[in-house]
Motif scaffolding. Structure first.
Motif, PDB file in Angstrom:
ATOM      1  N   ARG A 200       0.844  -1.205   0.000  1.00 43.16           N
ATOM      2  CA  ARG A 200       0.000   0.000   0.000  1.00 43.16           C
ATOM      3  C   ARG A 200       0.875   1.249   0.000  1.00 43.16           C
ATOM      4  O   ARG A 200       1.940   1.285   0.620  1.00 43.16           O
ATOM      5  N   ASP A 244      -5.238   6.415   0.299  1.00 45.77           N
ATOM      6  CA  ASP A 244      -4.240   5.401  -0.034  1.00 45.77           C
ATOM      7  C   ASP A 244      -4.824   4.417  -1.037  1.00 45.77           C
ATOM      8  O   ASP A 244      -6.040   4.366  -1.270  1.00 45.77           O
ATOM      9  N   THR A 245      -3.932   3.657  -1.632  1.00 45.53           N
ATOM     10  CA  THR A 245      -4.331   2.594  -2.554  1.00 45.53           C
ATOM     11  C   THR A 245      -3.435   1.399  -2.302  1.00 45.53           C
ATOM     12  O   THR A 245      -2.252   1.551  -1.967  1.00 45.53           O
ATOM     13  N   LYS A 247      -2.364  -2.654  -3.624  1.00 47.45           N
ATOM     14  CA  LYS A 247      -2.403  -3.827  -4.489  1.00 47.45           C
ATOM     15  C   LYS A 247      -2.474  -5.044  -3.576  1.00 47.45           C
ATOM     16  O   LYS A 247      -1.556  -5.303  -2.797  1.00 47.45           O
ATOM     17  N   PHE A 264      -7.199  -2.807  -7.313  1.00 54.71           N
ATOM     18  CA  PHE A 264      -6.645  -2.028  -6.209  1.00 54.71           C
ATOM     19  C   PHE A 264      -7.736  -1.770  -5.179  1.00 54.71           C
ATOM     20  O   PHE A 264      -8.907  -1.600  -5.540  1.00 54.71           O
ATOM     21  N   TRP A 265      -7.354  -1.732  -3.928  1.00 56.50           N
ATOM     22  CA  TRP A 265      -8.256  -1.338  -2.848  1.00 56.50           C
ATOM     23  C   TRP A 265      -7.946   0.120  -2.514  1.00 56.50           C
ATOM     24  O   TRP A 265      -6.842   0.451  -2.076  1.00 56.50           O
ATOM     25  N   ASN A 266      -8.933   0.997  -2.708  1.00 57.26           N
ATOM     26  CA  ASN A 266      -8.742   2.432  -2.543  1.00 57.26           C
ATOM     27  C   ASN A 266      -9.526   2.945  -1.338  1.00 57.26           C
ATOM     28  O   ASN A 266     -10.649   2.491  -1.062  1.00 57.26           O
ATOM     29  N   ARG A 267      -8.923   3.916  -0.635  1.00 57.63           N
ATOM     30  CA  ARG A 267      -9.584   4.539   0.514  1.00 57.63           C
ATOM     31  C   ARG A 267      -9.318   6.043   0.504  1.00 57.63           C
ATOM     32  O   ARG A 267      -8.249   6.495   0.097  1.00 57.63           O
ATOM     33  N   THR A 288     -14.352   3.599   1.363  1.00 57.09           N
ATOM     34  CA  THR A 288     -13.558   2.465   0.886  1.00 57.09           C
ATOM     35  C   THR A 288     -14.192   1.945  -0.393  1.00 57.09           C
ATOM     36  O   THR A 288     -15.417   1.743  -0.467  1.00 57.09           O
TER      37      THR A 288
END
Length: 310
Positions: A200, A244-245, A247, A264-267, A288
């Motif tokens: 991240r 943040d992002t 992988k 990608f998990w993005n917040r 999220t």
């Protein structure tokens, strides 16, 4: 059930213990310094009850008496961290095909924090307990009974992530840039391997005394930062925004081949902390993004903490 009882007792101790209490020698000669905690629930955000629906984190800090900031060596300052998280399908009674499975997760971790000039480091390992043995599903069922909202069905519980014990290692490196007007920019990189394996990158922007001092811990679910050491900041308001992002390479809570992870998990998050003479109150909201391809949209989580200093 045992884990649940430990969590309740620990939370009560954390809430009633004065922030500056010292003299307890538990970890290799390190005294107890103070604690921090953060409660998160989507009812406090978008008002729903789904996916990454609730969590709480508690940090107990140990180190040399009088420590109020990051030491220069790893191991001098130790954090004992307990957290509980609940993951759920969007419909607790009848989950849609492909929606995420119900999962109660409890973790117990040991971390150390240190700094070299403006670089800040955090490194720790966790034991991760899943399933009904974690005690987290029991909490939700009792709480939902109390407030009169939908409980998870037997079908949902039968399909939950089963009882299990996993390990994880988590590390973060951040760097503080002091900006004009008292603002601080703190970019960071994070890596985790274990129950979830990810890399991240993100940043937080602070303004105010509560986030420019002490030792900050990062909440797993939201990325929100909370203060863990006892120094009382001057009364006033503090603000933080961040994003943040990540992988994500694998997740025990979204196992293949039943799920395909989003690329990608993005917040994105924002919060404000009000400090009075005795009481401090924080509220933060975090968006999220979807974590698996069958999740149709993101969600908003709300986080709160109350700090008493006496």
């Amino acid at each position: 059930m045992r884990i649940f009882l430990v969590a309740v007792i620990s939370y009560c101790i954390a809430f009633v213990t004065p922030a500056g209490a010292q003299g307890v020698d538990l970890l290799g000669g390190r005294g107890y310094l103070g604690n921090g905690r953060l409660f998160t629930n989507d009812y406090l955000g978008d008002g729903e009850d789904r996916w990454r629906t609730g969590s709480y984190a508690m940090s107990f800090m140990f180190g040399p008496d009088g420590t109020l900031d990051l030491p220069q060596k790893p191991g001098d300052l130790v954090e004992l961290r307990y957290s509980g998280r609940l993951l759920a399908p969007a419909n607790l009674r009848h989950a849609a095909p492909g929606d995420r499975r119900y999962a109660g997760i409890a973790t117990l971790g040991l971390y150390t924090h240190w700094a070299r000039e403006n670089a800040e480091f955090s490194l720790g390992t966790e034991a991760v307990v899943s399933g009904s043995v974690s005690g987290i599903p029991w909490i939700q069922r009792r709480l939902h009974n109390l407030i009169g909202v939908t409980r998870p069905s037997r079908e949902t519980l039968d399909n939950q992530i089963p009882n299990g014990l996993r390990g994880a290692v988590n590390g973060e490196v951040a760097y503080r840039f002091n900006l004009p007007n008292g603002m601080v920019l703190r970019p960071y990189v994070e890596a985790r391997a274990g129950d979830v394996t990810l890399a991240r990158v993100g940043a937080d922007l602070f303004f105010g005394n509560n986030f420019s001092r002490g030792v900050l811990a990062r909440d797993y679910s939201t990325g929100q930062l909370y203060q863990t050491l006892p120094e009382l900041p001057p009364p006033g308001m503090s603000f933080v925004v961040g994003a943040d992002t990540a992988k994500v390479f694998s997740s025990a809570w979204l196992p293949e081949p039943g799920y395909t992870l989003t690329p990608f998990w993005n917040r994105a998050r924002a919060g404000m902390f009000w400090q009075g003479n005795v009481v401090g109150v924080f509220y933060g909201a975090t968006w999220t993004g979807p974590e698996f391809t069958a999740q149709p949209e993101g969600q908003v989580l709300g986080s709160v903490t109350v700090q008493l200093s006496f």
